[in-house]
Design a protein around this motif. Structure first.
Motif, PDB file in Angstrom:
ATOM      1  N   MET A 154       0.843  -1.194   0.000  1.00  0.00           N
ATOM      2  CA  MET A 154       0.000   0.000   0.000  1.00  0.00           C
ATOM      3  C   MET A 154       0.882   1.250   0.000  1.00  0.00           C
ATOM      4  O   MET A 154       1.823   1.353   0.782  1.00  0.00           O
ATOM      5  N   PHE A 155       0.563   2.197  -0.895  1.00  0.00           N
ATOM      6  CA  PHE A 155       1.370   3.402  -1.004  1.00  0.00           C
ATOM      7  C   PHE A 155       0.477   4.637  -1.075  1.00  0.00           C
ATOM      8  O   PHE A 155      -0.515   4.663  -1.807  1.00  0.00           O
ATOM      9  N   GLY A 156       0.834   5.644  -0.294  1.00  0.00           N
ATOM     10  CA  GLY A 156       0.080   6.887  -0.278  1.00  0.00           C
ATOM     11  C   GLY A 156      -1.045   6.879   0.735  1.00  0.00           C
ATOM     12  O   GLY A 156      -1.575   5.827   1.114  1.00  0.00           O
ATOM     13  N   VAL A 157      -1.432   8.068   1.176  1.00  0.00           N
ATOM     14  CA  VAL A 157      -2.446   8.174   2.217  1.00  0.00           C
ATOM     15  C   VAL A 157      -3.860   7.897   1.698  1.00  0.00           C
ATOM     16  O   VAL A 157      -4.736   7.501   2.477  1.00  0.00           O
ATOM     17  N   GLU A 158      -4.083   8.075   0.397  1.00  0.00           N
ATOM     18  CA  GLU A 158      -5.405   7.753  -0.144  1.00  0.00           C
ATOM     19  C   GLU A 158      -5.659   6.254  -0.066  1.00  0.00           C
ATOM     20  O   GLU A 158      -6.731   5.816   0.369  1.00  0.00           O
ATOM     21  N   ALA A 159      -4.671   5.465  -0.468  1.00  0.00           N
ATOM     22  CA  ALA A 159      -4.807   4.009  -0.391  1.00  0.00           C
ATOM     23  C   ALA A 159      -4.960   3.560   1.055  1.00  0.00           C
ATOM     24  O   ALA A 159      -5.746   2.654   1.366  1.00  0.00           O
ATOM     25  N   ALA A 160      -4.226   4.206   1.977  1.00  0.00           N
ATOM     26  CA  ALA A 160      -4.326   3.850   3.396  1.00  0.00           C
ATOM     27  C   ALA A 160      -5.706   4.195   3.947  1.00  0.00           C
ATOM     28  O   ALA A 160      -6.293   3.422   4.712  1.00  0.00           O
ATOM     29  N   ALA A 161      -6.231   5.343   3.553  1.00  0.00           N
ATOM     30  CA  ALA A 161      -7.550   5.759   4.031  1.00  0.00           C
ATOM     31  C   ALA A 161      -8.635   4.816   3.517  1.00  0.00           C
ATOM     32  O   ALA A 161      -9.509   4.372   4.280  1.00  0.00           O
ATOM     33  N   GLN A 162      -8.569   4.524   2.219  1.00  0.00           N
ATOM     34  CA  GLN A 162      -9.568   3.636   1.617  1.00  0.00           C
ATOM     35  C   GLN A 162      -9.446   2.220   2.161  1.00  0.00           C
ATOM     36  O   GLN A 162     -10.444   1.569   2.488  1.00  0.00           O
ATOM     37  N   GLY A 163      -8.219   1.727   2.253  1.00  0.00           N
ATOM     38  CA  GLY A 163      -8.005   0.337   2.660  1.00  0.00           C
ATOM     39  C   GLY A 163      -8.276   0.061   4.120  1.00  0.00           C
ATOM     40  O   GLY A 163      -8.705  -1.041   4.477  1.00  0.00           O
ATOM     41  N   ASN A 164      -8.039   1.037   4.966  1.00  0.00           N
ATOM     42  CA  ASN A 164      -8.198   0.820   6.406  1.00  0.00           C
ATOM     43  C   ASN A 164      -9.502   1.357   6.985  1.00  0.00           C
ATOM     44  O   ASN A 164     -10.041   0.788   7.935  1.00  0.00           O
ATOM     45  N   PHE A 165     -10.006   2.456   6.411  1.00  0.00           N
ATOM     46  CA  PHE A 165     -11.168   3.104   7.016  1.00  0.00           C
ATOM     47  C   PHE A 165     -12.343   3.295   6.061  1.00  0.00           C
ATOM     48  O   PHE A 165     -13.382   3.842   6.454  1.00  0.00           O
ATOM     49  N   ASN A 166     -12.199   2.889   4.822  1.00  0.00           N
ATOM     50  CA  ASN A 166     -13.253   3.039   3.809  1.00  0.00           C
ATOM     51  C   ASN A 166     -13.696   4.491   3.633  1.00  0.00           C
ATOM     52  O   ASN A 166     -14.887   4.779   3.437  1.00  0.00           O
ATOM     53  N   VAL A 167     -12.743   5.406   3.736  1.00  0.00           N
ATOM     54  CA  VAL A 167     -13.018   6.820   3.486  1.00  0.00           C
ATOM     55  C   VAL A 167     -11.903   7.345   2.581  1.00  0.00           C
ATOM     56  O   VAL A 167     -10.869   6.702   2.399  1.00  0.00           O
ATOM     57  N   SER A 168     -12.124   8.512   2.014  1.00  0.00           N
ATOM     58  CA  SER A 168     -11.076   9.129   1.201  1.00  0.00           C
ATOM     59  C   SER A 168     -10.091   9.853   2.110  1.00  0.00           C
ATOM     60  O   SER A 168     -10.372  10.091   3.295  1.00  0.00           O
ATOM     61  N   ALA A 169      -8.953  10.226   1.561  1.00  0.00           N
ATOM     62  CA  ALA A 169      -7.956  10.958   2.347  1.00  0.00           C
ATOM     63  C   ALA A 169      -8.498  12.294   2.824  1.00  0.00           C
ATOM     64  O   ALA A 169      -8.084  12.816   3.859  1.00  0.00           O
ATOM     65  N   ALA A 170      -9.441  12.848   2.070  1.00  0.00           N
ATOM     66  CA  ALA A 170     -10.043  14.130   2.451  1.00  0.00           C
ATOM     67  C   ALA A 170     -10.954  13.992   3.669  1.00  0.00           C
ATOM     68  O   ALA A 170     -11.227  14.980   4.360  1.00  0.00           O
ATOM     69  N   GLN A 171     -11.446  12.773   3.926  1.00  0.00           N
ATOM     70  CA  GLN A 171     -12.421  12.556   4.999  1.00  0.00           C
ATOM     71  C   GLN A 171     -11.803  11.993   6.277  1.00  0.00           C
ATOM     72  O   GLN A 171     -12.526  11.699   7.223  1.00  0.00           O
ATOM     73  N   LEU A 172     -10.500  11.850   6.310  1.00  0.00           N
ATOM     74  CA  LEU A 172      -9.851  11.265   7.484  1.00  0.00           C
ATOM     75  C   LEU A 172     -10.085  12.110   8.733  1.00  0.00           C
ATOM     76  O   LEU A 172      -9.986  13.335   8.702  1.00  0.00           O
ATOM     77  N   SER A 173     -10.369  11.423   9.834  1.00  0.00           N
ATOM     78  CA  SER A 173     -10.520  12.114  11.109  1.00  0.00           C
ATOM     79  C   SER A 173      -9.137  12.345  11.719  1.00  0.00           C
ATOM     80  O   SER A 173      -8.128  11.841  11.225  1.00  0.00           O
ATOM     81  N   GLN A 174      -9.093  13.062  12.803  1.00  0.00           N
ATOM     82  CA  GLN A 174      -7.817  13.323  13.471  1.00  0.00           C
ATOM     83  C   GLN A 174      -7.161  12.028  13.935  1.00  0.00           C
ATOM     84  O   GLN A 174      -5.962  11.822  13.725  1.00  0.00           O
TER      85      GLN A 174
END
Length: 244
Positions: free
Chosen positions: A174-194
């Motif tokens: 997994m590379f990049g925060v978008e992939a991490a956000a989608q893969g771990n939390f089912n949200v986009s990088a723009a929607q990540l919580s603190q």
């Protein structure tokens, strides 16, 4: 006869010496041209990647070969949660906005600590990820040290951070925060919580061995410290160089 033989021997030595000098000059010219060509190529690549997203990195390619696939979705920094950007800076390079590629204080602290902790800035990590390869070697470190100032001169701080957020390894394949956000939390990088952003930042030193969704006590503590650090750099202006 003896004089003729001596002259012939002298002429041969002179010719051999000239030949050696000519060969040496050719080698020097070739090395100089090669070095100049490498410098021009690297500077050109740095300039190109200031506006064009790097299509692949050595690490991404290596993991693709090992696993057969990788997860990576490039997103512009405007589509990444501001807390994610601040969390990464707080975790990896709190003085990112204050230095020109090398954090002298961090290097000094690392040396005093016996080299048990790293002192690489985000810029150095981008250089390593985009232009070079992983692993410890003097050759790679020398190249990294040479290219880092060029990137700092040509790229904006926001661009450096944008590239980092998209090429950093954030998990197994997994590379990049978008992939991490989608893969771990089912949200986009723009929607990540603190908390989500802090946990992603907390695993960056060892993304293959640490879990975002099932963090250890150590990872939870680090994530909490990162949140405090992110708030601090926002308050004292150390996030100004990459935030609009």
């Amino acid at each position: 006869m003896a004089k003729k033989a001596a002259r012939k021997s002298s002429n041969k030595k002179s010719k051999a010496s000239k030949a050696k000098k000519q060969t040496s000059m050719r080698i020097r010219r070739w090395l100089s041209r090669t070095a100049l060509g490498v410098v021009v190529f690297v500077v050109g690549l740095v300039a190109l990647f200031s506006v064009v997203n790097p299509p692949v990195t050595h690490t991404i390619w290596s993991e693709w070969r090992r696993l057969g696939k990788v997860e990576r979705d490039w997103v512009p920094i405007e589509e990444i949660s501001p807390i994610m950007a601040r969390a990464v800076v707080a975790a990896e390079d709190a003085n990112f906005c204050l230095h020109w590629g090398f954090d002298v204080e961090a290097i000094r602290d690392a040396l005093e600590d016996g080299g048990s902790r790293g002192a690489s800035t985000i810029t150095q990590q981008v250089v390593k990820n985009v232009f070079l390869w992983q692993g410890r070697s003097w050759i790679r470190k020398a190249l990294e040290t040479s290219i880092t100032p060029v990137v700092e001169i040509v790229w904006s701080k926001q661009r450096i951070l944008e590239v980092y957020l998209n090429v950093a390894e954030t998990g197994q394949g997994m590379f990049g925060v978008e992939a991490a956000a989608q893969g771990n939390f089912n949200v986009s990088a723009a929607q990540l919580s603190q908390v989500q952003a802090a946990r992603i930042a907390a695993i960056l030193p060892s993304p293959r061995n640490r879990s975002v969704t099932d963090p250890s006590v150590r990872t939870r503590r680090r994530a909490a410290a990162i949140l405090d650090g992110a708030a601090t750099i926002r308050a004292d202006g150390r996030a100004d160089c990459f935030e609009d």
